[in-house]
Design an enzyme around this catalytic site. Sequence first.
Site, mmCIF file in Angstrom:
data_model
loop_
_atom_site.group_PDB
_atom_site.id
_atom_site.type_symbol
_atom_site.label_atom_id
_atom_site.label_comp_id
_atom_site.label_asym_id
_atom_site.label_seq_id
_atom_site.Cartn_x
_atom_site.Cartn_y
_atom_site.Cartn_z
ATOM 1 N N GLU A 1 -49.840 114.904 38.302
ATOM 2 C CA GLU A 1 -49.796 115.718 39.523
ATOM 3 C C GLU A 1 -50.762 115.174 40.573
ATOM 4 O O GLU A 1 -50.475 115.245 41.776
ATOM 5 C CB GLU A 1 -50.128 117.176 39.197
ATOM 6 C CG GLU A 1 -49.143 117.851 38.246
ATOM 7 C CD GLU A 1 -47.716 117.810 38.750
ATOM 8 O OE1 GLU A 1 -47.516 117.759 39.985
ATOM 9 O OE2 GLU A 1 -46.792 117.804 37.909
ATOM 10 N N LYS B 1 -24.431 136.435 55.538
ATOM 11 C CA LYS B 1 -23.088 136.473 56.123
ATOM 12 C C LYS B 1 -22.433 137.841 55.919
ATOM 13 O O LYS B 1 -21.878 138.416 56.847
ATOM 14 C CB LYS B 1 -22.227 135.370 55.499
ATOM 15 C CG LYS B 1 -22.751 133.954 55.757
ATOM 16 C CD LYS B 1 -21.840 132.888 55.209
ATOM 17 C CE LYS B 1 -21.859 132.850 53.697
ATOM 18 N NZ LYS B 1 -23.160 132.444 53.142
ATOM 19 N N HIS C 1 -49.030 112.436 42.504
ATOM 20 C CA HIS C 1 -48.162 112.987 43.554
ATOM 21 C C HIS C 1 -48.989 113.399 44.775
ATOM 22 O O HIS C 1 -48.649 113.083 45.922
ATOM 23 C CB HIS C 1 -47.406 114.215 43.029
ATOM 24 C CG HIS C 1 -46.309 113.900 42.060
ATOM 25 N ND1 HIS C 1 -45.368 112.926 42.279
ATOM 26 C CD2 HIS C 1 -45.998 114.471 40.859
ATOM 27 C CE1 HIS C 1 -44.519 112.897 41.248
ATOM 28 N NE2 HIS C 1 -44.889 113.813 40.371
ATOM 29 N N PRO D 1 -25.636 129.952 50.847
ATOM 30 C CA PRO D 1 -25.718 131.264 50.175
ATOM 31 C C PRO D 1 -27.017 131.978 50.520
ATOM 32 O O PRO D 1 -28.073 131.370 50.618
ATOM 33 C CB PRO D 1 -25.679 130.892 48.677
ATOM 34 C CG PRO D 1 -25.070 129.534 48.626
ATOM 35 C CD PRO D 1 -25.486 128.840 49.888
ATOM 36 N N GLY D 2 -26.914 133.289 50.718
ATOM 37 C CA GLY D 2 -28.099 134.101 50.939
ATOM 38 C C GLY D 2 -28.572 134.197 52.366
ATOM 39 O O GLY D 2 -29.616 134.800 52.628
#
Length: 642
Positions: free
Chosen positions: A446, A229, A449, A225-226
Site C-alpha cells: 500500500e 431516473k 501505491h 444505475p442509481g
Amino acid sequence: MRKTRGKTTKEKSKSKNIFLEIKGKNKDKEQKTKGFTLLYFIIAFVAIVAINSYFFKAEVRTVHYSEFKELITRGKISDLVIDTDTIQGTLTLDDGKKMKFLTSRVEDPDLVKDLQKNNIKFTGQYENKFLKAIFAWVLPFAIIILVWNLLMRRMGGAPSSVLNFGKSRGKIYGEDEIKITFNDVAGVDEAKEELKEIIEYLEYPQKFLDIGGKIPKGILLVGPPGTGKTLLAKAVAGEAKVPFFSMSGSDFVEMFVGVGASRVRDLFAQAQQKAPCIIFIDELDALGKARGMNPLSSHDEREQTLNQLLAEMDGFDTKTGVIIVGATNRPEILDPALLRPGRFDRHVLVDRPDIKGREEILKVHIRGVKIAKTIDLKVVAARTPGFVGADLANLVNEAALLSARKGKTSVTMEEFEEAIDRVVAGLEKKKRVMSKREKEIVAYHETGHALMAELLETTDPVHKISIIPRGIAALGYTLQLPTEDRYLMTRQELLDRLCVLLGGRVAEEIVFEEISTGAQNDLARATDIAKSMVKEYGMSEKLGHMTFEKERRPLFLDINPSFGGGKDYSEATAKEIDGEVRRIVEESYTRVKTLLTEKREALERVARTLLDKESIDGEELRAMLKENGTTNETDESGEKTD
C-alpha cells in the site's frame, strides 16, 4: 417555496379521484407463487382416494348366492340387510370369528320362508343411488374446484386470473397519491429543465395546441444505475398532478406467446381512459432490445411485444395527453425503431452528479436525519467522487446507523468518514488474524501505491492509507480523491495512473525480493488501461491513430459484453497490439522501479509507520514525505502542481 400551479375545472375533473388498481393487484401478490405445482394435484388426488376408500371401500367377504343359501341352513349368518340389488349381513366363521359378507340378490320366493324357518333376523333397506353418486363424484370434484380457486387466487388475486394473462400488470397511482416533487430531486438540474416542458404541457395543453406544437410522444431517461431516473419520472407526475402508470419492461414478457402484446394493448387502452397521464416503463431494455441482435437466442414473444409497443406508439394521438417515459441504463442495445422521431424521440441524460450536485443530493437525504452543526456537506461531497444518488442515500443511512450504534444523539463528521470508508472499501475486519510477514507485505504494498500517487504530477492526491482488512478480499487499501471533477484523461494521466497501480507490486519486489498474489487486481486494471490506450484511444505511436475496438461496450455499465462479432483486424495486427500493450506495461514498471528505488528511505519510513498505526491520512503522509525530503517528480517544492 414551489409555486402552486392552477388547473381548469375541466382538467381537474379529468384527473380527480384516480385511485384505481389494475386486476393484476399489488406487487406483494404478484411476487407469490404463480406456477402450477405437482403438489396441488397430488393433494387433490389423495383427497379423492381417501374419501372413496372411507365411504365405499368393500371391507367384506363376497359369497355366491348358492353358498349363501347353504349358510342359512347351517345357521352361520345373522343380521341381514336386504336391498334391491344386494344382501349384506354378518358371517360366523368356523373359528367363531365374525365378519361382514355381501352377495347379489336374485329372484327367490322361498328366501323369506327359509330365513323365518332358521330364526334369522332380517330387514329391508332402500338404497339412495343419488346420494351415493354425490359422495362418489360430486364431492371430489368440489374439492378439486376448491384447490383450483386457491391456486388462482395465489396467481393473481381472482379465480379468473388465468384468463387475465393479457391484462396489464402495472399499477396506477392517483394524482394525489404521488407526493414526490422536484424538491425531492437534486443533482440533475439539466434533466429537470428538460422535463418541465412536459409538466407544462400536461397542465396547459391548449397553450401548445393553439400554436400548432406537438409534445414528444416518448421521453427516454438514460444514465447509470442509481442516478434517480425512476424518482425523476415520479416527480414529473407529482408536479403535473396526473395519474401515473408504473411498469417494468419485464412485466410484459411471459412464457406464452402473445401475452406481452396483449398487455401492451391493455395498458394503452387504460391510459387513454385516464388521460392526461404518464406511462412509465422502467428497465426498457428488457422489452426493447434490438431485434435480431442475437440470432442464437431468438425470443418471438419479446419481439411480438416490442412490435406491439411500436404500433401503439404510432397509433395514439398526442392530443389526448398520454406521455410515455422510459428509463434504461443500456440505451446502446435498444431497437433503432424505438428511438426514431415519433416514438422515444427525446432523450434526457440523467448523469452522475458533479461535486455541487452531490452536495445538493446530500441536503435532500439529511432532511430526516439529526446531524451535528459541524458537518460540512461540501467536504463530504468532495470525498465522494463518482457517487450517484443511491450511493449518497446509502452513505447518509450508514452514517446514521453508525451514530446510533455509538449512542450519539446526532451524526458527526466522524461517522460520515467511517461510512465513506465502509461504502468504498467494505466492512472493516479488525479481528482477522494476519501473520507478521503478511502484514509487512501489505504495508509495503500500500505504501508503494501511495508514494507513486504522491510522486507523480497528474495523479489524484492520497486521502488515506490503511492495512486493516475490509470487504471480501481487500487486505488493505489506498484511497485517492480527485481535487476536481474530470471528464477527459490525457495520455500522461493514463500512464501515471498505470504507474500507481504497479507501485504495490514493485514495492514488494524491491523490499522482499519476492512478489505475492496481492497485486492480481492491480495487474488486471493496469492491463485494461494499456489495452484501452492501444485499442480504443489511438495512443500508440507504432499503430497510429486508429481504434481496434469493434464491440460496443455499455455506456453506463462497467461490464464486458458476453459475446461480440469477433475482431476485424489481422493476426499480424493482433500481435502488434499485444506487443504494444506489453511495452507500455513494462516501461511503466521500469519507471516505477526507478522512482521507488530512489525513494527507498521514504518507502521504509511510511511502511513502518503504517505497521504501527494501521492507517495514515493524506496530510500525515505528505508531512512525512516533506520531512524526508521526498518531492514530486516534476515539482521540487514537495507539493503537487495543479
